[in-house]
Design a protein around this motif. Structure first.
Motif, mmCIF file in Angstrom:
data_model
loop_
_atom_site.group_PDB
_atom_site.id
_atom_site.type_symbol
_atom_site.label_atom_id
_atom_site.label_comp_id
_atom_site.label_asym_id
_atom_site.label_seq_id
_atom_site.Cartn_x
_atom_site.Cartn_y
_atom_site.Cartn_z
ATOM 1 N N VAL A 144 0.850 -1.201 0.000
ATOM 2 C CA VAL A 144 0.000 0.000 0.000
ATOM 3 C C VAL A 144 0.888 1.255 0.000
ATOM 4 C CG1 VAL A 144 -1.591 1.368 1.424
ATOM 5 C CG2 VAL A 144 -2.058 -1.046 1.016
ATOM 6 N N LEU A 145 1.902 1.257 0.879
ATOM 7 C CA LEU A 145 2.817 2.414 0.940
ATOM 8 C C LEU A 145 3.484 2.651 -0.404
ATOM 9 C CD1 LEU A 145 4.760 2.011 4.310
ATOM 10 C CD2 LEU A 145 3.425 3.996 3.583
ATOM 11 N N LEU A 146 3.901 1.561 -1.032
ATOM 12 C CA LEU A 146 4.588 1.683 -2.319
ATOM 13 C C LEU A 146 3.648 2.277 -3.366
ATOM 14 C CD1 LEU A 146 7.110 1.128 -3.965
ATOM 15 C CD2 LEU A 146 6.329 -1.218 -4.324
ATOM 16 N N MET A 147 2.404 1.795 -3.378
ATOM 17 C CA MET A 147 1.448 2.322 -4.352
ATOM 18 C C MET A 147 1.166 3.795 -4.078
ATOM 19 S SD MET A 147 -0.858 -1.076 -4.544
ATOM 20 C CE MET A 147 -2.130 -0.560 -5.626
ATOM 21 N N GLN A 148 1.081 4.153 -2.803
ATOM 22 C CA GLN A 148 0.845 5.568 -2.479
ATOM 23 C C GLN A 148 2.033 6.423 -2.906
ATOM 24 O OE1 GLN A 148 -0.064 4.972 1.649
ATOM 25 N NE2 GLN A 148 -2.267 5.162 1.329
ATOM 26 N N THR A 149 3.241 5.893 -2.706
ATOM 27 C CA THR A 149 4.448 6.627 -3.132
ATOM 28 C C THR A 149 4.420 6.873 -4.633
ATOM 29 O OG1 THR A 149 5.627 5.455 -1.419
ATOM 30 C CG2 THR A 149 6.989 6.539 -3.045
ATOM 31 N N LEU A 150 3.854 5.909 -5.377
ATOM 32 C CA LEU A 150 3.811 6.045 -6.834
ATOM 33 C C LEU A 150 2.530 6.744 -7.315
ATOM 34 C CD1 LEU A 150 5.064 2.465 -7.803
ATOM 35 C CD2 LEU A 150 6.378 4.578 -7.740
ATOM 36 N N ASP A 151 1.764 7.289 -6.345
ATOM 37 C CA ASP A 151 0.496 7.967 -6.668
ATOM 38 C C ASP A 151 -0.513 7.050 -7.335
ATOM 39 O OD1 ASP A 151 0.854 10.407 -5.562
ATOM 40 O OD2 ASP A 151 1.865 11.250 -7.317
ATOM 41 N N ILE A 152 -0.446 5.776 -7.047
ATOM 42 C CA ILE A 152 -1.475 4.850 -7.550
ATOM 43 C C ILE A 152 -2.593 4.859 -6.507
ATOM 44 C CG2 ILE A 152 -2.014 2.446 -8.164
ATOM 45 C CD1 ILE A 152 1.011 2.136 -8.779
ATOM 46 N N ASP A 153 -3.794 5.175 -6.943
ATOM 47 C CA ASP A 153 -4.875 5.286 -5.968
ATOM 48 C C ASP A 153 -6.091 4.515 -6.457
ATOM 49 O OD1 ASP A 153 -6.032 5.989 -3.658
ATOM 50 O OD2 ASP A 153 -5.935 8.156 -3.958
ATOM 51 N N ALA A 154 -7.008 4.267 -5.548
ATOM 52 C CA ALA A 154 -8.282 3.665 -5.932
ATOM 53 C C ALA A 154 -9.338 4.438 -5.171
ATOM 54 C CB ALA A 154 -8.304 2.197 -5.532
ATOM 55 N N ILE A 155 -10.454 4.681 -5.795
ATOM 56 C CA ILE A 155 -11.503 5.407 -5.079
ATOM 57 C C ILE A 155 -12.787 4.591 -5.133
ATOM 58 C CG2 ILE A 155 -10.752 7.806 -5.220
ATOM 59 C CD1 ILE A 155 -12.411 7.965 -7.825
ATOM 60 N N SER A 156 -13.623 4.809 -4.133
ATOM 61 C CA SER A 156 -14.894 4.113 -4.116
ATOM 62 C C SER A 156 -15.982 5.169 -3.928
ATOM 63 C CB SER A 156 -14.893 3.122 -2.955
ATOM 64 O OG SER A 156 -16.174 2.638 -2.767
ATOM 65 N N VAL A 157 -16.751 5.416 -4.965
ATOM 66 C CA VAL A 157 -17.815 6.433 -4.871
ATOM 67 C C VAL A 157 -19.115 5.828 -5.391
ATOM 68 C CG1 VAL A 157 -16.325 8.444 -5.102
ATOM 69 C CG2 VAL A 157 -17.193 7.346 -7.142
ATOM 70 N N PRO A 158 -20.262 6.333 -4.888
ATOM 71 C CA PRO A 158 -21.528 5.818 -5.411
ATOM 72 C C PRO A 158 -21.777 6.293 -6.840
ATOM 73 C CG PRO A 158 -21.898 7.544 -3.774
ATOM 74 C CD PRO A 158 -20.424 7.311 -3.828
ATOM 75 N N ASP A 159 -22.607 5.549 -7.570
ATOM 76 C CA ASP A 159 -22.986 5.987 -8.914
ATOM 77 C C ASP A 159 -24.190 6.923 -8.843
ATOM 78 O OD1 ASP A 159 -21.066 4.246 -10.285
ATOM 79 O OD2 ASP A 159 -22.238 2.667 -9.330
ATOM 80 N N LEU A 160 -25.098 6.613 -7.911
ATOM 81 C CA LEU A 160 -26.325 7.408 -7.763
ATOM 82 C C LEU A 160 -26.485 7.851 -6.330
ATOM 83 C CD1 LEU A 160 -29.383 5.479 -9.271
ATOM 84 C CD2 LEU A 160 -28.374 7.609 -10.105
ATOM 85 N N TYR A 161 -26.880 9.125 -6.145
ATOM 86 C CA TYR A 161 -27.203 9.611 -4.795
ATOM 87 C C TYR A 161 -28.659 10.073 -4.858
ATOM 88 C CZ TYR A 161 -26.389 11.883 -0.264
ATOM 89 O OH TYR A 161 -26.416 12.232 1.064
ATOM 90 N N ILE A 162 -29.503 9.522 -4.009
ATOM 91 C CA ILE A 162 -30.938 9.799 -4.130
ATOM 92 C C ILE A 162 -31.384 10.812 -3.075
ATOM 93 C CG2 ILE A 162 -33.244 8.770 -4.100
ATOM 94 C CD1 ILE A 162 -32.059 6.233 -5.146
#
Ligand code: HAM
Length: 426
Positions: free
Chosen positions: A311-329
């Motif tokens: 995880v640290l290595l990926m963060q150092t390389l600016d590799i990220d993952a995001i989790s967001v909703p598709d719909l907000y009601i």
């Protein structure tokens, strides 16, 4: 400040980091399944002896790092410091090693080490253990599988494979005797830690970080001089297979690993991007452990990767993952909220690929829209007074350069199905 804090060296993984962890874990699962590996889950607590006998009485892990305690029945137990011993115990106990097997596991491990960046007291390993194949092709498969995982994570270019062979136990004990004799003559030039290790675990002196000790080692006997023919052939064939696969490696004759159970192949994947805690993954062959645990003599080989370091290595390389909703009601009042709740429930059933968050706790449209925006959602679905009368719904884009739409339920389903397809492709 809250009254209670996490125990030193035990770290909370907060919601802004968990998507990266999930991506890391999912990628690993995909790679493992693609190679025919099956998951095994063993308890976190085992008998202390399981670890002392396999990892070795004179290793740092057993001497200083285990979390061990008597239970109420005075049985000596330990929190697992690694997963290999438990996997072998389980495989022998349940008679799983009658034919070749490929297992993997993921979970927390515990070592009482001095915490620093990339080093924790509770950390997580993704481990792989294989049984029943004596030849170097198993070791090669493990290393190629690691490369697949690194490539899918986007970190292959910053990792180096260090490889060594430590031979048969007999060859190693001859080497150990020669090394000990040599180092005893140079005792005063060794660093304090190495002086202590000379009587307990002299091979570990080989990976001492002290420059003066490393200088002494330049003239020391090497494992290569003592290597048995079979281990040499094993090593040569492994190198040949890796060359064929275009998998680059560095032979490091001083690589011995911190656990005593290995023979023949040992390896570590290291990076220069993480400072002192440079090893993200380590493993090798351990052909004697199954019989030591009461099973029929069975060759074995495996590795474990440290997830915090990845995880640290990926963060150092600016590799990220995001989790967001598709719909907000959002909804205008109690009546509309009820309708919106039923609709959210239906959408989640019929379009399981979509992330749907319903606004709770009321408030003006303005404040609900603010929350929708903060959630990162792509679309807001509005249930207002107008929509209640018309039976339609309004969709507003929050991110994409799209138009606002008012859709009938039929049109809505066509839209949702397209959105779901898009999300799946992404
Ligand atoms: P290990 O080298 O002790 O091997 O640990 C494997 C990996 O776990 C390390 O390379 C590192 O990334 C991570 N790790 C170890 N200690 C810590 C810590 N205190 N904090 C954060 N990460 C850490 C084993 O455990 C063997 N069981 C590997 C194996 C499996 N060999 C054969 N099969």
């Amino acid at each position: 400040m809250s009254q209670y804090r996490a125990i030193r060296g035990m770290v909370d993984v907060l919601p802004d980091e968990t998507p990266l962890w999930q991506m890391l874990e999912q990628t690993a699962r995909d790679v493992l399944v693609a190679h025919g590996y099956a998951e095994i889950r063993t308890p976190i607590v085992e008998s202390m002896e399981l670890f002392t006998r396999s990892i070795g009485e004179e290793t740092d892990i057993v001497e200083k790092e285990m979390y061990s305690f008597p239970d109420r029945n005075d049985e000596s137990l330990s929190l697992r410091p690694e997963g290999t011993a438990s996997t072998v115990r389980a495989a022998v106990q349940h008679n799983l090693i009658q034919s070749p097997q490929r297992f993997w596991y993921l979970g927390p491990m515990f070592r009482y080490e001095r915490p620093q960046k990339g080093r924790q007291r509770q950390f997580h390993q993704l481990g792989v253990e294989t049984f029943g194949v004596a030849g170097p092709e198993q070791d090669a498969e493990l290393l190629l599988m690691c490369r697949q995982w690194w490539t899918r994570l986007g970190i292959n270019d910053v990792l180096t494979l260090e490889l060594n062979t430590i031979g048969s136990p007999e060859a190693r004990s001859c080497f150990k005797a020669a090394l000990t004799d040599y180092l005893r003559d140079q005792f005063n030039s060794l660093d304090e830690d190495s002086q202590r290790r000379l009587d307990t675990n002299p091979l570990r002196i080989l990976d001492s970080k002290s420059a003066t000790t490393q200088a002494v080692l330049d003239g020391a006997p090497t494992m290569t001089e003592y290597l048995d023919d079979e281990s040499q052939r094993h090593h040569d064939r492994l190198c040949q297979l890796l060359d064929m696969a275009g998998l680059a490696y560095t032979i490091n004759p001083r690589l011995v690993r911190g656990l005593d159970y290995y023979n023949k192949t040992v390896f570590e994947w290291t990076t220069d991007k993480l400072g002192a805690q440079a090893t993200v993954c380590g493993g090798g062959r351990y052909d004697m452990m199954v019989s030591k645990f009461g099973g029929k003599a069975t060759p074995a080989s495996g590795f474990a990767a440290g997830l915090e370091r990845l995880v640290l290595l990926m963060q150092t390389l600016d590799i990220d993952a995001i989790s967001v909703p598709d719909l907000y009601i959002v909804s205008s009042d109690n009546n509309a909220f009820g309708q919106a709740m039923l609709e959210a429930d239906r959408i989640r059933c019929e379009f399981p690929g979509l992330g749907v968050v319903q606004h709770l706790g009321g408030g003006s449209f303005k404040s609900q829209f603010k929350r929708a925006d903060k959630s990162g959602a792509a679309w807001v679905m509005v249930f207002g007074a107008e929509e209640m009368v018309s039976g339609k719904v309004t969709l507003k884009p929050l991110r994409a350069n799209e138009q606002q739409m008012t859709l009938s339920r039929e049109e809505l389903d066509t839209f949702l199905s397209q959105l779901e397809q898009l999300v799946n492709e992404y």
